[in-house]
Write a protein that holds these residues in place. Structure first.
Motif, PDB file in Angstrom:
ATOM      1  N   LYS A 277       0.843  -1.190   0.000  1.00 17.21           N
ATOM      2  CA  LYS A 277       0.000   0.000   0.000  1.00 17.21           C
ATOM      3  C   LYS A 277       0.886   1.251   0.000  1.00 17.21           C
ATOM      4  O   LYS A 277       1.970   1.268   0.583  1.00 17.21           O
ATOM      5  CB  LYS A 277      -0.915   0.020   1.228  1.00 17.21           C
ATOM      6  N   LEU A 278       0.390   2.287  -0.621  1.00 15.45           N
ATOM      7  CA  LEU A 278       1.154   3.519  -0.715  1.00 15.45           C
ATOM      8  C   LEU A 278       1.425   4.108   0.665  1.00 15.45           C
ATOM      9  O   LEU A 278       2.462   4.745   0.889  1.00 15.45           O
ATOM     10  CB  LEU A 278       0.396   4.528  -1.589  1.00 15.45           C
ATOM     11  N   ARG A 279       0.540   3.875   1.618  1.00 14.57           N
ATOM     12  CA  ARG A 279       0.712   4.422   2.963  1.00 14.57           C
ATOM     13  C   ARG A 279       1.978   3.897   3.642  1.00 14.57           C
ATOM     14  O   ARG A 279       2.515   4.538   4.541  1.00 14.57           O
ATOM     15  CB  ARG A 279      -0.506   4.106   3.819  1.00 14.57           C
ATOM     16  N   ASP A 280       2.451   2.729   3.213  1.00 17.08           N
ATOM     17  CA  ASP A 280       3.621   2.118   3.837  1.00 17.08           C
ATOM     18  C   ASP A 280       4.932   2.534   3.185  1.00 17.08           C
ATOM     19  O   ASP A 280       6.012   2.102   3.614  1.00 17.08           O
ATOM     20  CB  ASP A 280       3.502   0.589   3.778  1.00 17.08           C
ATOM     21  N   TYR A 281       4.867   3.381   2.157  1.00 20.31           N
ATOM     22  CA  TYR A 281       6.085   3.774   1.462  1.00 20.31           C
ATOM     23  C   TYR A 281       6.898   4.744   2.318  1.00 20.31           C
ATOM     24  O   TYR A 281       6.351   5.636   2.964  1.00 20.31           O
ATOM     25  CB  TYR A 281       5.751   4.441   0.121  1.00 20.31           C
TER      26      TYR A 281
ATOM     27  N   ALA B  70       1.220   9.565  -1.069  1.00 21.47           N
ATOM     28  CA  ALA B  70       0.726   8.729   0.032  1.00 21.47           C
ATOM     29  C   ALA B  70      -0.267   9.494   0.907  1.00 21.47           C
ATOM     30  O   ALA B  70      -1.194   8.902   1.468  1.00 21.47           O
ATOM     31  CB  ALA B  70       1.896   8.224   0.870  1.00 21.47           C
TER      32      ALA B  70
ATOM     33  N   PRO C 264      -3.604   7.130   0.472  1.00 24.92           N
ATOM     34  CA  PRO C 264      -2.844   6.167   1.288  1.00 24.92           C
ATOM     35  C   PRO C 264      -3.192   4.715   1.005  1.00 24.92           C
ATOM     36  O   PRO C 264      -2.349   3.828   1.189  1.00 24.92           O
ATOM     37  CB  PRO C 264      -3.214   6.561   2.727  1.00 24.92           C
TER      38      PRO C 264
ATOM     39  N   LEU D 274       0.672  -0.010  -4.463  1.00 23.19           N
ATOM     40  CA  LEU D 274       1.977   0.418  -4.949  1.00 23.19           C
ATOM     41  C   LEU D 274       2.670  -0.749  -5.644  1.00 23.19           C
ATOM     42  O   LEU D 274       2.766  -1.844  -5.089  1.00 23.19           O
ATOM     43  CB  LEU D 274       2.842   0.920  -3.789  1.00 23.19           C
TER      44      LEU D 274
END
Length: 398
Positions: free
Chosen positions: A68-72, A100, A104, A108
């Motif tokens: 997920k983009l939130r974890d980038y 993000a 989020p 990804l």
């Protein structure tokens, strides 16, 4: 089945035919290639631009677990995004951390340029079944001169779209117009999977209502200056006083603005020529501060080096001269070049040379645009020089 047409050329020098130029633009190209590989992501917000750690993990039940983009975490930039992600405001060249914040929960995925280049060759080969009058403008777009190709424009456009879909499984958007300017604008009007036919009489109804910034060549800074003059649309620009434009933009740029607002563009489709250089550049959405916006500037410059490398390798060239271009907020442009002892065609070598060029630039103003160029080109025959490791000081880290 191939949807090809045979080109019969008959030219009356006293009454030359009206030009018929197509712009073929693949829809969300990188993202669309990834959706062929991961069809379960269709209809979802997907962002391309992660590293290998963003690769999907195959689960015991046969399903895939996506990052997920939130974890980038990092300083990368978005390579591209699906239309669903764009609805959240996530676009290419945006900093990944900003993306993000906007989306989020977006999926990804890592980039896979080898696959993108393969699909690029497939779609261009499909268009060549109609004509070889093609100008390559990048991995996902081309101009096509259809002036002397038999067939009605809409039928030709549908034939090209079907051929591309059959060859790749992907959709493209096409505009056919009297020149490259209108074809380029038109291919964006009905995306995705669009087919647009434009003629000069369509200028007032279809082009003039568009925002001025929709014209390729009017960047954000110029658009701001036009807006300050009350010029918001292409139609406003067409009706603007030439003296006012000259006063604010200079004679040359003002004359260009007046021409393009009236749909005038005499550029030819450049079918084949030996390039003297290859370059890529990006204009930022706002003026960048070297210190506070380093997390955007550095990955953006690295990405330009990657894109120049892709162009070199796709076209089979290497170069000995690496150049850097910076346009500051006051529109002053600074360029720096570095000649190398051996020709190169890899990202690390180009990026290292660009870093050396950057050291010779006084970064005392905000930055509007950066560009990377490689010149003194030669055909990449034989064994290329060994690439330098991508390490050490980042270009904007001082």
């Amino acid at each position: 089945m191939l949807y090809g047409y045979t080109a019969f050329i008959t030219v009356d020098v006293n009454n030359p035919p009206v030009r018929r130029i197509a712009h073929v633009d693949m829809d969300a190209f990188y993202a669309s290639v990834e959706l062929l590989r991961y069809p379960e992501l269709r209809g979802k917000a997907v962002v391309i631009g992660g590293g290998s750690n963003a690769a999907p993990e195959l689960q015991a039940d046969g399903t895939r677990r996506f990052a997920k983009l939130r974890d980038y975490a990092g300083r990368g930039v978005v390579t591209t995004s699906t239309y669903e992600a764009r609805a959240f405001g996530v676009f290419s060249a945006m900093g990944m951390m900003k993306a993000a914040q906007l989306a989020p929960d977006a999926i990804l995925l890592p980039t896979d340029f080898e696959s993108y280049r393969r699909y690029s060759r497939l779609f261009k080969d499909a268009v060549r079944t109609f004509t070889d009058r093609i100008e390559d403008r990048g991995i996902d777009e081309i101009y096509v001169d259809l002036t002397h190709v038999e067939g009605e424009s809409r039928a030709l456009g549908l034939g090209i779209k079907n051929a591309v879909r059959e060859a790749t499984g992907l959709t493209c958007s096409i505009a056919i117009a009297p020149n490259k300017l209108l074809a380029k604008i038109g291919s964006e009007l009905d995306k995705p999977d669009g087919l647009t036919i434009l003629s000069l009489p369509d200028l007032e109804s279809r082009i003039w209502p568009l925002a001025a910034k929709k014209i390729n060549g009017i960047g954000p800074r110029a658009n701001e200056r036009l807006a300050a003059l009350g010029i918001l649309t292409v139609g406003d620009l067409a009706r603007a006083d030439l003296g006012l434009l000259q006063e604010n933009f200079g004679r040359t740029y003002a004359a260009w603005l007046a021409r393009i607002a009236h749909g005038v563009d005499d550029r030819e489709v450049v079918v084949s020529s030996e390039p003297k250089s290859m370059s890529r550049e990006t204009t930022f959405e706002r003026d960048m501060h070297v210190g506070r916006d380093r997390a955007i500037l550095t990955p953006a410059l690295t990405r330009l080096c990657e894109r120049v490398t892709e162009d070199l390798q796709r076209k089979g060239y290497r170069g000995r001269t690496v150049g850097l271009k910076i346009k500051f907020a006051d529109f002053k442009i600074v360029t720096r070049d570095l000649s190398l002892p051996e020709p190169v065609a890899d990202t690390a070598s180009i990026r290292r040379a660009v870093g050396e060029c950057l050291k010779r630039v006084s970064l005392d103003r905000r930055i509007r645009l950066i560009g990377v160029r490689i010149g003194s080109l030669e055909r990449a025959t034989g064994t290329p020089s060994a690439p330098l490791p991508l390490q050490g000081e980042l270009p904007f880290d001082r």
